[in-house]
Write a protein that holds these residues in place. Structure first.
Motif, PDB file in Angstrom:
ATOM      1  N   HIS A 111      -7.018  -0.401   0.297  1.00  0.00           N
ATOM      2  CA  HIS A 111      -6.620  -1.624  -0.414  1.00  0.00           C
ATOM      3  C   HIS A 111      -5.124  -1.590  -0.688  1.00  0.00           C
ATOM      4  N   ALA A 112      -4.480  -2.745  -0.570  1.00  0.00           N
ATOM      5  CA  ALA A 112      -3.056  -2.867  -0.880  1.00  0.00           C
ATOM      6  C   ALA A 112      -2.825  -4.231  -1.523  1.00  0.00           C
ATOM      7  N   GLU A 144      -5.213  -8.260   7.311  1.00  0.00           N
ATOM      8  CA  GLU A 144      -4.614  -8.895   8.482  1.00  0.00           C
ATOM      9  C   GLU A 144      -3.969 -10.244   8.167  1.00  0.00           C
ATOM     10  N   ASN A 145      -4.286 -10.831   7.018  1.00  0.00           N
ATOM     11  CA  ASN A 145      -3.722 -12.126   6.619  1.00  0.00           C
ATOM     12  C   ASN A 145      -2.512 -11.985   5.692  1.00  0.00           C
ATOM     13  N   CYS A 205      -5.702  -9.088  -3.659  1.00  0.00           N
ATOM     14  CA  CYS A 205      -6.184  -7.768  -3.257  1.00  0.00           C
ATOM     15  C   CYS A 205      -6.457  -7.807  -1.761  1.00  0.00           C
ATOM     16  N   LEU A 206      -5.690  -7.033  -1.005  1.00  0.00           N
ATOM     17  CA  LEU A 206      -5.812  -7.006   0.452  1.00  0.00           C
ATOM     18  C   LEU A 206      -6.648  -5.805   0.877  1.00  0.00           C
ATOM     19  N   VAL A 207      -7.678  -6.061   1.654  1.00  0.00           N
ATOM     20  CA  VAL A 207      -8.610  -5.002   2.046  1.00  0.00           C
ATOM     21  C   VAL A 207      -8.459  -4.746   3.548  1.00  0.00           C
ATOM     22  N   THR A 208      -8.191  -3.499   3.909  1.00  0.00           N
ATOM     23  CA  THR A 208      -8.047  -3.141   5.314  1.00  0.00           C
ATOM     24  C   THR A 208      -9.417  -3.065   5.988  1.00  0.00           C
ATOM     25  N   GLU A 209      -9.408  -2.963   7.303  1.00  0.00           N
ATOM     26  CA  GLU A 209     -10.667  -2.811   8.041  1.00  0.00           C
ATOM     27  C   GLU A 209     -11.401  -1.555   7.579  1.00  0.00           C
TER      28      GLU A 209
END
Length: 413
Positions: free
Chosen positions: A54-55, A381-382, A402-406
């Motif tokens: 998460h980033a 990715e967005n 909250c950005l969640v990676t694959e």
């Protein structure tokens, strides 16, 4: 104090010979692109490689996004300094952090050995930032920071699928695997920065506090000020959505757009003045045509507007904290008011290594929950589009994403 030789052998991005990863790359003003770059490898025996789950995007990332630091940027630099993940690999000198640990990656990279680190002033570290430009400008170098330009060391950031973490035993914080990811991500920078602001202003029991800015950091300062015993907290902003959050959290919201002189208004309702004034809105927060005119011709880069209002509204002998990333200089600063009112002003980047054990305990023991700041979740990715939305206050809910990676989407927490 003279700078000492860095114990970290390289800030360079040493790529993996074959493996690739997705990363958010700075390509110019308002131009973030998700690209395929080489996966990083261990370059120093104190390093770790963290597989990011998460980033998020920080308000200070927007200074870079909007072009404020273009002269110190390189195309292709990986952005970001707020992330959590799983340790995949460690160097031979890493002792505390283990493969498989879930960790918060702290924004500030510190050596742990210099005099400043010994005093737990990690953001002032002598050893982790090779920037000669910063030393020439400020007289000293400050600590390295992930994804924040060559002025802070040129370290690739953690808005990526993997991150090389220098001095991992100090820069990674091990966290429980059963704690919600948003709580941990909220600790990475925002909560620690907010606590730092309260520390700088020495917020204590019974204080009247004014916070300029009601974004994620400003709101966090307000809530933590109450946690520290503040009697009354004024929340100053122009965004109606953020002011509503402040009201819902029990603060006294003030819409700055409704007042030509916010300090005069505050003094009309709080004649004694503020015990503590905290700036959390950044150098781009301006109200005056004078600053705009000076900026347009290159005579001024930072604005003194907000600082002037804070100093005027703060009581004699009060305390002021500046945490909103001032980088340059302002020509319109009320030094007379500062001196004559005997106000103490302190500023600086967060000292995350000092605060995280205590703040993590607060979260784990359910005495504070920072997950409220993430009003939107999206796939990593967005991120390029989310930078645009964040810059224009279009993130759903008006706070953080909250950005969640694959890899993060595959984990069960």
């Amino acid at each position: 104090m003279a700078a000492v030789a860095s114990p970290i052998t390289s800030t360079a991005y040493r790529p993996h010979p074959t493996e690739k990863m997705k990363a958010a790359l700075w390509m110019g003003t308002r131009n973030i692109q998700v690209g395929q770059v080489a996966k990083p490898t261990i370059t120093d025996p104190s390093d770790a490689i963290v597989h990011v789950t998460h980033a998020t995007i920080c308000g200070s990332d927007l200074h870079i996004y909007e072009g404020e630091l273009n002269k110190a940027m390189r195309k292709g630099l990986i952005m970001g300094h707020e992330a959590i993940g799983i340790v995949e690999e460690v160097g031979e000198k890493v002792q505390r952090v283990k493969v498989g640990d879930r960790v918060i990656i702290l924004p500030v990279i510190a050596c742990g050995k210099c005099d400043y680190c010994a005093r737990q002033e990690h953001s002032l570290c002598d050893s982790t930032n090779p920037s000669k430009e910063m030393e020439a400008t400020y007289g000293h170098r400050l600590a390295g920071i992930f994804g924040s330009s060559d002025l802070t060391g040129g370290y690739p950031g953690d808005q990526a699928e993997y991150c090389r973490v220098p001095n991992a035993d100090l820069t990674c914080v091990q966290v429980p695997k059963d704690v919600d990811a948003k709580k941990l991500l909220g600790l990475a920078d925002v909560t620690a920065t907010a606590w730092h602001g309260c520390e700088l202003a020495d917020v204590g029991n019974g204080d009247v506090v004014g916070v300029w800015g009601s974004g994620p950091v400003g709101l966090s300062i307000q809530r933590l000020a109450k946690l520290r015993g503040a009697r009354k907290v004024y929340a100053i902003d122009k965004d109606p959505h953020r002011l509503k959050y402040a009201r819902d959290f029990g603060m006294i919201p003030i819409d700055a757009s409704n007042h030509t002189d916010i300090a005069d208004y505050l003094l009309s309702i709080q004649p004694h003045g503020l015990d503590c004034g905290i700036e959390a809105s950044g150098f781009r927060s301006t109200n005056s045509t004078k600053h705009a005119a000076m900026r347009s011709v290159g005579l001024e880069r930072d604005s003194g507007d907000t600082v002037s209002a804070i100093l005027k509204a703060t009581r004699k002998g009060g305390r002021v904290a500046l945490i909103g990333d001032f980088f340059f200089e302002t020509h319109d600063f009320p030094i007379g008011m500062l001196m004559e009112k005997s106000i103490t002003v302190r500023g600086g980047q967060l000292m995350a290594q000092k605060y995280l054990p205590f703040l993590l305990d607060l979260v784990v023991n359910e005495k504070y929950d920072p997950s409220w700041m993430f009003t939107y979740e999206d796939e990593f990715e967005n991120i390029a589009e989310d930078y645009r939305k964040f810059s224009q206050h279009q993130i759903p809910g008006s706070l953080k994403v909250c950005l969640v990676t694959e890899f993060g989407r595959s984990q069960k927490y």
